[in-house]
Design a protein around this motif. Sequence first.
Motif, PDB file in Angstrom:
ATOM      1  N   MET A 193      40.625  50.840  45.916  1.00  0.00           N
ATOM      2  CA  MET A 193      40.327  52.134  46.537  1.00  0.00           C
ATOM      3  C   MET A 193      38.816  52.295  46.738  1.00  0.00           C
ATOM      4  O   MET A 193      38.381  52.780  47.777  1.00  0.00           O
ATOM      5  N   TYR A 194      38.025  51.887  45.762  1.00  0.00           N
ATOM      6  CA  TYR A 194      36.565  51.972  45.864  1.00  0.00           C
ATOM      7  C   TYR A 194      36.058  51.138  47.045  1.00  0.00           C
ATOM      8  O   TYR A 194      35.237  51.599  47.835  1.00  0.00           O
ATOM      9  N   PHE A 204      45.884  49.443  36.937  1.00  0.00           N
ATOM     10  CA  PHE A 204      45.095  50.636  37.229  1.00  0.00           C
ATOM     11  C   PHE A 204      43.676  50.254  37.643  1.00  0.00           C
ATOM     12  O   PHE A 204      43.152  50.782  38.621  1.00  0.00           O
ATOM     13  N   VAL A 205      43.062  49.329  36.920  1.00  0.00           N
ATOM     14  CA  VAL A 205      41.697  48.899  37.232  1.00  0.00           C
ATOM     15  C   VAL A 205      41.660  48.254  38.624  1.00  0.00           C
ATOM     16  O   VAL A 205      40.749  48.527  39.418  1.00  0.00           O
ATOM     17  N   VAL A 256      43.732  48.773  41.153  1.00  0.00           N
ATOM     18  CA  VAL A 256      43.961  49.806  42.160  1.00  0.00           C
ATOM     19  C   VAL A 256      42.694  50.630  42.377  1.00  0.00           C
ATOM     20  O   VAL A 256      42.312  50.911  43.523  1.00  0.00           O
ATOM     21  N   VAL A 257      42.022  50.996  41.312  1.00  0.00           N
ATOM     22  CA  VAL A 257      40.781  51.768  41.434  1.00  0.00           C
ATOM     23  C   VAL A 257      39.720  50.951  42.181  1.00  0.00           C
ATOM     24  O   VAL A 257      39.032  51.472  43.060  1.00  0.00           O
TER      25      VAL A 257
END
Length: 58
Positions: free
Chosen positions: A18-19, A11-12, A14-15
């Motif tokens: 995306m950022y 999750f980290v 992927v975030v």
Amino acid sequence: MAVNAKKVAVFVVVVFVMYVIITDPEKSADYVQIGFEGISEAAKSIGDFMTWVADGGK
């Protein structure tokens, strides 16, 4: 309930990806191009090695 560390790590990542894509798409495109060039070179090297093996290692 315990949260699976692998899920949190994914999750980290992927975030973060995306950022980076949202804040600087041109730089992200450069990173993707570099990645694909690396994969292409690795595949070429494996092909060269397999050709060498098929030729009897000469």
